[in-house]
Design an enzyme around this catalytic site. Structure first.
Site, mmCIF file in Angstrom:
data_model
loop_
_atom_site.group_PDB
_atom_site.id
_atom_site.type_symbol
_atom_site.label_atom_id
_atom_site.label_comp_id
_atom_site.label_asym_id
_atom_site.label_seq_id
_atom_site.Cartn_x
_atom_site.Cartn_y
_atom_site.Cartn_z
ATOM 1 N N GLY A 36 -16.535 -7.030 -9.617
ATOM 2 C CA GLY A 36 -16.590 -6.744 -7.829
ATOM 3 C C GLY A 36 -16.841 -5.195 -7.660
ATOM 4 N N SER A 95 -0.757 4.100 0.594
ATOM 5 C CA SER A 95 -1.700 5.172 1.266
ATOM 6 C C SER A 95 -1.221 6.088 2.362
ATOM 7 C CB SER A 95 -2.978 4.395 1.631
ATOM 8 O OG SER A 95 -3.805 3.792 0.585
ATOM 9 N N SER A 99 0.749 -1.122 -0.138
ATOM 10 C CA SER A 99 -0.001 -0.014 0.155
ATOM 11 C C SER A 99 0.872 1.391 0.057
ATOM 12 C CB SER A 99 -0.821 0.117 1.442
ATOM 13 O OG SER A 99 -1.609 1.344 1.306
ATOM 14 N N THR A 147 -10.299 -1.275 1.983
ATOM 15 C CA THR A 147 -10.012 -1.970 0.411
ATOM 16 C C THR A 147 -10.271 -3.499 0.497
ATOM 17 O OG1 THR A 147 -8.201 -1.928 -0.916
ATOM 18 C CG2 THR A 147 -7.720 -2.397 1.378
ATOM 19 N N ASP A 160 -13.858 6.371 -4.284
ATOM 20 C CA ASP A 160 -13.240 5.673 -5.447
ATOM 21 C C ASP A 160 -14.171 6.291 -6.574
ATOM 22 O OD1 ASP A 160 -11.371 4.030 -4.491
ATOM 23 O OD2 ASP A 160 -12.952 2.180 -4.136
ATOM 24 N N LYS A 198 -15.083 -3.898 0.994
ATOM 25 C CA LYS A 198 -15.543 -2.557 0.736
ATOM 26 C C LYS A 198 -17.481 -2.953 0.829
ATOM 27 C CE LYS A 198 -12.459 -0.797 -2.292
ATOM 28 N NZ LYS A 198 -11.958 -0.258 -3.543
#
Length: 414
Positions: A118, A15, A13, A52, A92, A56
């Site tokens: 998904g 993030s 990640s 994530t 998103d 979700k």
């Protein structure tokens, strides 16, 4: 915990780095097992989190309120704790919108195919619809839910002019396992967006660009959605310029500088100095081969020949190319194999060090170019291959060899 990200596996990640650049706050990465998700959410020990894979959809059952957009999409990736109540959002959507706009090919009136079924595919569909797509088709390995199977896509999506990948296809550690599609089967394809950001450029993105189709990977989407989430966390709004700045910084820090060119052109020398200047780790693929095999390069050639050496070299290149933010010097013949170029390009920018062939180093330790005559012939045979593989050509001069170091190091974040 004030802010953070939850998911099942977060090893790669970006993030925390992105959120620090955006807001200057600490941001934790919390790997949560499926059996522990309920307890984590019920504890509510956070001010704001991102969510994530694979939570979700699952996380929605623990929320007090879900935004209409997230409700319609059926997925939440941002949760804000306000006075003990949990509010869910889908940033998103903002990230995917920003990614598509960055590519510069509008969706209005276009037929769009979305790989995957998904949560992210639902977001992509909502974005495509909001941008005026005329038709949306989902692609999947199975035909359930009205999806078009990949083996039928060439026929049923022949007229599609935009592709959005929302699957893990092309993601490390299985970067070669791309979508089972051939771009040539979609002659009207005008744009490609890929939600995968690890590697920085998937095989799909590279193949699209190689065919002249504008394409981008998921890093820009990741930054843009993080900015939208950060706004929900802190109330701070971010301009497109601020998002672009953070994106360029992350890309600069994560992208590898890869040196290609003739043996004896100075790749190791320039690479070491560039790595030192940038404070990065330096990897020499020939040295890695020696370390892995316990033999010198000439010994490997003697024992298994050039073909055997190239096989070992490809294995090493595939592995080191998965690193980010390093400087890599390759052997003279590394780019002779297209699969090596693909591996190096996924996370790297390729610099061709072009040195006067009369000045190339030859002799011991260089089994392909042991003398001046063989080096000159190799240079003539390979130069077009180096130029085709390179993103940047750097002329190495004898009067100022450090100029090449500055060119390679320039533009990268320390």
């Amino acid at each position: 915990m004030k802010y953070g990200l939850i998911g099942e596996r977060l090893t790669h990640s970006f993030s925390a780095e992105i959120h620090y650049l955006l807001g200057g706050y600490e941001y934790s990465l919390i790997e949560v097992n499926p059996s522990d998700l309920a307890a984590f959410m019920k504890k509510r020990d956070f001010d704001g989190i991102n969510v994530t894979i694979p939570y979700k959809r699952e996380v929605m059952k623990y929320l007090d309120s879900v935004s209409p957009k997230a409700e319609k999409i059926g997925a939440v990736n941002t949760v804000v704790n306000r006075g003990g109540k949990l509010y869910g959002y889908n940033t998103d959507f903002a990230g995917m919108s920003a990614l598509i706009k960055r590519i510069g090919v509008g969706l209005s009136g276009r037929s769009v195919m979305i790989a995957g079924t998904g949560g992210t595919s639902a977001t992509a569909a909502a974005v495509a619809d909001s941008l005026g797509a005329a038709d949306i088709k989902f692609l999947s390995r199975r035909s359930s839910g009205g999806a078009v199977t990949y083996d039928r896509a060439a026929e049923e999506c022949f007229g599609c002019s935009y592709l959005i990948n929302t699957t893990p296809a092309g993601m490390y550690p299985n970067a070669d396992a791309g979508l089972p599609l051939r771009l040539a089967d979609f002659p009207q394809l005008a744009g490609v967006a890929d939600a995968v950001y690890n590697p920085l450029r998937t095989g799909l993105v590279l193949a699209s660009r190689g065919s002249g189709i504008p394409a981008e990977g998921g890093l820009y989407m990741l930054v843009a959605q993080a900015a939208a989430a950060s706004s929900l966390f802190t109330g701070e709004e971010y301009s497109d310029g601020a998002v672009n700045t953070v994106y360029e910084k992350i890309l600069s820090r994560r992208e590898n500088a890869v040196l290609i060119g003739m043996s004896g052109s100075g790749k190791s020398y320039v690479g070491r100095l560039a790595a030192e200047k940038l404070g990065r780790r330096f990897i020499d693929t020939d040295s890695e081969i020696v370390r892995v095999t316990g033999k010198s390069v000439p010994e490997i050639f003697d024992s298994v020949g050039e073909q055997g050496f190239r096989k070992i070299e490809s294995s090493v290149i595939e592995r080191v190319s998965q690193e980010t933010g390093v400087v890599i010097a390759t052997g003279g013949g590394a780019v002779l194999k297209p699969e090596n170029v693909l591996s190096l390009r996924r996370n790297g920018r390729l610099f061709y060090l072009d040195r006067n062939p009369e000045k190339l180093e030859t002799g011991a330790g260089r089994p392909i170019a042991p003398d001046r005559e063989s080096a000159l012939k190799l240079y003539r045979d390979r130069k077009s291959i180096y130029l085709a593989a390179a993103d940047v050509t750097v002329t190495v001069t004898e009067d100022d060899p450090y100029a090449a170091v500055n060119t390679v190091a320039g533009g990268y974040e320390k």
